[in-house]
Write an enzyme that holds these catalytic residues in place. Structure first.
Site, PDB file in Angstrom:
ATOM      1  N   HIS A  49       0.829  -1.206   0.000  1.00  0.00           N
ATOM      2  CA  HIS A  49       0.000   0.000   0.000  1.00  0.00           C
ATOM      3  C   HIS A  49       0.868   1.261   0.000  1.00  0.00           C
ATOM      4  CE1 HIS A  49      -4.269  -1.087   0.352  1.00  0.00           C
ATOM      5  NE2 HIS A  49      -3.847  -2.190   0.943  1.00  0.00           N
ATOM      6  N   GLU A  61      -0.819   7.189  11.085  1.00  0.00           N
ATOM      7  CA  GLU A  61      -1.244   5.880  11.578  1.00  0.00           C
ATOM      8  C   GLU A  61      -2.200   6.070  12.745  1.00  0.00           C
ATOM      9  OE1 GLU A  61       2.100   3.352  12.390  1.00  0.00           O
ATOM     10  OE2 GLU A  61       2.954   3.690  10.393  1.00  0.00           O
ATOM     11  N   ASP A  83      -8.277   4.514   5.554  1.00  0.00           N
ATOM     12  CA  ASP A  83      -8.154   3.165   5.012  1.00  0.00           C
ATOM     13  C   ASP A  83      -7.627   2.236   6.095  1.00  0.00           C
ATOM     14  OD1 ASP A  83      -8.130   1.056   3.268  1.00  0.00           O
ATOM     15  OD2 ASP A  83      -6.597   1.869   1.943  1.00  0.00           O
TER      16      ASP A  83
END
Length: 181
Positions: A49, A61, A83
């Protein structure tokens, strides 16, 4: 600008579609990722990714604390890609294996608090926000109580987010199908 839920099955192309939408927006792009590299296979997935994303995108994060991350990152003139909601939910289900039979996730304080914070925040978010999530309810009924709890909570979360978003797109076989907006 609107929020949109981009939903699909595993390897359906939903993340790629969200990234294309973000790139086409012409806005500064920030990506909030929820995966944790807890084993080698997940480290490889995360690396894939990362390699697919443009170098200029800011990545944050947030395996937990998604509402706080969105508060910090969402802004006018910016596109935020989250995501994914499904991994975030899985992170919040820690300890669910110890729930008594038939219990629901309402008995997990971290989940209920974080879910309420996210759902309360969505209508107020500035800028453009693209949420990516897995549709997990199209397959077989999970064999274990924990699997069924995860499926049920993912379905409930997806429905609640879809209701709050201006748009919803289902991605299957790499093809987007607009469901709302």
């Amino acid at each position: 600008m609107p929020c949109e839920l981009i939903i699909g099955g595993a390897r359906s192309g939903k993340s790629r579609h969200a990234e294309q939408r973000a790139a086409e927006s012409g806005l500064s792009v920030h990506v909030i990722v929820t995966a944790e590299a807890l084993d080698e296979e997940m480290r490889l997935r995360i690396a894939r990714h990362q390699a697919d994303r443009p170098a200029g995108w800011k990545v944050v994060e947030a395996p937990r604390g998604l509402a706080a991350a969105l508060t910090a990152e969402a802004a006018e003139g910016r596109c935020v890609v989250v995501d994914c909601l499904t991994l975030w939910l899985a992170n919040l289900l820690a300890g669910a294996e110890n729930l008594p039979p038939g219990a629901d996730a309402e008995q997990l304080p971290a989940l209920t608090t974080e879910r309420a914070a996210l759902l309360g925040l969505i209508p107020t978010l500035p800028g453009k926000v693209l949420f990516v999530a897995n549709e997990v309810g199209l397959g077989l009924v999970p064999e274990t109580p924990l699997g069924r709890l995860f499926r049920d909570e993912a379905g409930r979360l997806n429905q609640a987010v879809a209701a709050l978003c201006d748009g919803v797109t289902l991605v299957a076989a790499g093809l987007p199908l607009r469901l709302k907006g």
